[in-house]
Design a protein around this motif. Structure first.
Motif, PDB file in Angstrom:
ATOM      1  N   PRO A 159       0.834  -1.212   0.000  1.00  0.00           N
ATOM      2  CA  PRO A 159       0.000   0.000   0.000  1.00  0.00           C
ATOM      3  C   PRO A 159       0.857   1.245   0.000  1.00  0.00           C
ATOM      4  O   PRO A 159       1.998   1.249   0.479  1.00  0.00           O
ATOM      5  CB  PRO A 159      -0.813  -0.141   1.294  1.00  0.00           C
ATOM      6  CG  PRO A 159       0.014  -1.025   2.173  1.00  0.00           C
ATOM      7  CD  PRO A 159       0.712  -1.983   1.252  1.00  0.00           C
ATOM      8  N   GLY A 160       0.313   2.301  -0.530  1.00  0.00           N
ATOM      9  CA  GLY A 160       1.072   3.538  -0.579  1.00  0.00           C
ATOM     10  C   GLY A 160       0.278   4.640  -1.246  1.00  0.00           C
ATOM     11  O   GLY A 160      -0.894   4.479  -1.605  1.00  0.00           O
ATOM     12  N   PHE A 161       0.933   5.791  -1.424  1.00  0.00           N
ATOM     13  CA  PHE A 161       0.300   6.964  -1.994  1.00  0.00           C
ATOM     14  C   PHE A 161       1.239   7.601  -3.010  1.00  0.00           C
ATOM     15  O   PHE A 161       2.459   7.631  -2.811  1.00  0.00           O
ATOM     16  CB  PHE A 161      -0.032   7.986  -0.901  1.00  0.00           C
ATOM     17  CG  PHE A 161      -1.070   7.514   0.076  1.00  0.00           C
ATOM     18  CD1 PHE A 161      -2.392   7.906  -0.059  1.00  0.00           C
ATOM     19  CD2 PHE A 161      -0.731   6.658   1.115  1.00  0.00           C
ATOM     20  CE1 PHE A 161      -3.355   7.467   0.838  1.00  0.00           C
ATOM     21  CE2 PHE A 161      -1.683   6.216   2.013  1.00  0.00           C
ATOM     22  CZ  PHE A 161      -3.008   6.617   1.874  1.00  0.00           C
ATOM     23  N   THR A 162       0.659   8.082  -4.091  1.00  0.00           N
ATOM     24  CA  THR A 162       1.415   8.823  -5.089  1.00  0.00           C
ATOM     25  C   THR A 162       1.309  10.303  -4.773  1.00  0.00           C
ATOM     26  O   THR A 162       0.207  10.839  -4.627  1.00  0.00           O
ATOM     27  CB  THR A 162       0.877   8.552  -6.501  1.00  0.00           C
ATOM     28  OG1 THR A 162       1.005   7.157  -6.794  1.00  0.00           O
ATOM     29  CG2 THR A 162       1.669   9.343  -7.538  1.00  0.00           C
ATOM     30  N   VAL A 163       2.454  10.954  -4.648  1.00  0.00           N
ATOM     31  CA  VAL A 163       2.515  12.371  -4.301  1.00  0.00           C
ATOM     32  C   VAL A 163       2.996  13.157  -5.514  1.00  0.00           C
ATOM     33  O   VAL A 163       4.048  12.837  -6.087  1.00  0.00           O
ATOM     34  CB  VAL A 163       3.449  12.612  -3.109  1.00  0.00           C
ATOM     35  CG1 VAL A 163       3.525  14.102  -2.772  1.00  0.00           C
ATOM     36  CG2 VAL A 163       2.981  11.819  -1.893  1.00  0.00           C
ATOM     37  N   THR A 164       2.234  14.162  -5.910  1.00  0.00           N
ATOM     38  CA  THR A 164       2.603  15.008  -7.038  1.00  0.00           C
ATOM     39  C   THR A 164       2.978  16.393  -6.530  1.00  0.00           C
ATOM     40  O   THR A 164       2.218  17.011  -5.784  1.00  0.00           O
ATOM     41  CB  THR A 164       1.438  15.149  -8.035  1.00  0.00           C
ATOM     42  OG1 THR A 164       1.085  13.848  -8.520  1.00  0.00           O
ATOM     43  CG2 THR A 164       1.832  16.024  -9.207  1.00  0.00           C
ATOM     44  N   VAL A 165       4.154  16.853  -6.929  1.00  0.00           N
ATOM     45  CA  VAL A 165       4.645  18.174  -6.533  1.00  0.00           C
ATOM     46  C   VAL A 165       4.874  19.000  -7.797  1.00  0.00           C
ATOM     47  O   VAL A 165       5.521  18.540  -8.738  1.00  0.00           O
ATOM     48  CB  VAL A 165       5.949  18.057  -5.719  1.00  0.00           C
ATOM     49  CG1 VAL A 165       6.565  19.433  -5.504  1.00  0.00           C
ATOM     50  CG2 VAL A 165       5.672  17.387  -4.380  1.00  0.00           C
ATOM     51  N   THR A 166       4.332  20.213  -7.805  1.00  0.00           N
ATOM     52  CA  THR A 166       4.464  21.106  -8.955  1.00  0.00           C
ATOM     53  C   THR A 166       5.303  22.312  -8.562  1.00  0.00           C
ATOM     54  O   THR A 166       4.996  22.984  -7.570  1.00  0.00           O
ATOM     55  CB  THR A 166       3.083  21.576  -9.446  1.00  0.00           C
ATOM     56  OG1 THR A 166       2.296  20.422  -9.778  1.00  0.00           O
ATOM     57  CG2 THR A 166       3.217  22.463 -10.680  1.00  0.00           C
ATOM     58  N   PRO A 167       6.362  22.610  -9.296  1.00  0.00           N
ATOM     59  CA  PRO A 167       7.210  23.763  -8.959  1.00  0.00           C
ATOM     60  C   PRO A 167       6.488  25.076  -9.213  1.00  0.00           C
ATOM     61  O   PRO A 167       5.589  25.157 -10.054  1.00  0.00           O
ATOM     62  CB  PRO A 167       8.420  23.597  -9.889  1.00  0.00           C
ATOM     63  CG  PRO A 167       7.896  22.809 -11.039  1.00  0.00           C
ATOM     64  CD  PRO A 167       6.854  21.888 -10.479  1.00  0.00           C
TER      65      PRO A 167
END
Length: 435
Positions: free
Chosen positions: A341-349
């Motif tokens: 199990p886990g989570f996808t993290v999206t970071v936008t500059p």
């Protein structure tokens, strides 16, 4: 004075002996000096091998914003993935790959042909939603409006017509001619019908000319002939509006933003088309990483973050946190490992990243909590708790004297803890351990 017999005189022999004695004395003196530096007394040996004097390990009390961060590894990618597969091709009975104009890793632009299916082009056009039907003459709807905007974006002139009208068809013809492909139309039967309608217009005009040239003139005949011309022209106009140049569903892929990058494309000539035929990476350049476990460790959309790519840092923000879809069990019913199990993290500059960075590794530092205002902080190791659960720190004065100071503990983060006490100030030294 030499001996007349050839040997050394007694005086020379004495001088030689004295020289040898002097050299030997010097060597012995030097050896004694070296030995004296190597030989140590028991007291010296004990002093040199004894443990160093114990010293206190201290840290300085600081006043600053307390942050708690989560650091994870990410990859520079584009924000969206687009998949498309032709479902029909103009005048084709079978969908077969007949050519490839792009390969994985290529950057593609609007108006470009990326491949051929059954001899027909697959064209990329700018648009927010996928094609869902053949766009035929006379069609109306948001897909027609999208096509007209895409053609204008390529530099073609398209009138503000609400349907797939004459200017749109003319622009499409120019596009296909520029790409080197025959212009698709509504078919031979329609083309023949239009040709016949044009012939009727020509005949009607000939009859009108004959009526006007008759002697004596016959007004009724002229009026009837003129009406015949109007009817023929109206029929031709109506027929032209519903026939001719069209855009087949299978020959266009609408892409929301450019440039786009090919992730996958079917390039095997002679093979039947299978889904997905084309996969594109599109949209903003972002960084995506994963957090394993049943919770995202406090990471939420909107939190500030910092990206480190190579030696450069980029202020950023978390724009999405999504739970990973669990793996599915096999058809045979074996449970197996259904995935971590886990989570996808999206970071936008804050500022757009260059497309050249796509594929690079990135360090993602997400600030999951901060104190907003500056507070007194000390290392976690500096705080102790007594039998009564009261917390305190040990302040070490400039003279080395120690005193216990009771503190109230608040938030913690990144190895530090916020503390408060009237007897503790920024700059004080607090004990964190004794070696």
């Amino acid at each position: 004075m030499n001996d007349p017999s050839g040997g050394e005189s007694p005086l020379s022999r004495r001088r030689t002996a004295l020289l040898w004695i002097a050299c030997g004395t010097a060597v012995l003196s030097l050896a004694g000096l070296v030995l004296s530096t190597m030989i140590k007394s028991p007291a010296q040996l004990a002093a040199e091998t004894s443990a160093p004097e114990r010293t206190d390990l201290t840290a300085t009390v600081e006043e600053r914003v307390l942050r708690e961060t989560v650091v994870l590894r990410g990859t520079v990618v584009q924000a969206q993935a687009l998949e498309s597969t032709p479902t029909s091709v103009f005048e084709a009975d079978k969908l077969v790959v007949t050519g490839a104009r792009a390969k994985p890793g290529d950057w593609v632009k609007e108006g470009q042909v990326v491949g051929e299916v059954s001899g027909r082009p697959v064209i990329l056009l700018r648009g927010a939603f996928p094609a869902y039907r053949d766009i035929r003459p006379g069609s109306t709807g948001k897909d027609v409006t999208q096509l007209q905007k895409a053609l204008r974006s390529l530099g073609y002139t398209v009138d503000d017509e609400s349907t797939m009208g004459g200017s749109t068809k003319a622009a499409l013809r120019k596009l296909y001619n520029s790409l080197g492909y025959p212009v698709p139309d509504t078919g031979a039967a329609d083309n023949e019908a239009v040709a016949q309608a044009r012939a009727r217009v020509k005949d009607a005009k000939r009859i009108l000319a004959q009526a006007r040239g008759a002697t004596p003139p016959a007004p009724a005949a002229i009026t009837a002939a003129a009406e015949g011309v109007d009817q023929a022209e109206d029929a031709l106009e109506e027929l032209v509006a519903k026939t001719g140049t069209m855009l087949p569903l299978g020959e266009v892929i609408f892409v929301a933003s450019f440039p786009a990058r090919v992730s996958q494309i079917n390039r095997t000539v002679g093979r039947e088309v299978q889904a997905p035929y084309l996969r594109l990476a599109v949209g903003k350049v972002i960084v995506s990483g994963e957090v394993t476990g049943a919770d995202p460790r406090g990471i939420e959309a909107g939190q500030p973050a910092e990206l480190t790519i190579g030696t450069e840092s980029f202020p950023s923000k978390v724009t999405a946190v999504a739970e990973k879809a669990p793996a599915q069990a096999t058809e045979e019913g074996t449970s197996g490992d259904l995935g971590t199990p886990g989570f996808t993290v999206t970071v936008t500059p804050d500022k757009a990243l260059q497309t050249e960075l796509i594929g690079e590794d990135a360090r993602m530092t997400v600030v999951v909590r901060n104190s907003q205002d500056p507070v007194l902080v000390v290392p976690v190791a500096a705080v102790s708790a007594g039998a009564d659960s009261a917390t305190h720190v040990t302040v070490v004065g400039a003279d080395g004297q120690q005193r216990i100071v009771a503190v109230t503990v608040d938030d913690s983060g990144d190895g530090y803890v916020a503390v408060s006490s009237d007897e503790l100030h920024a700059g004080d030294a607090v004990l964190v351990g004794v070696p």
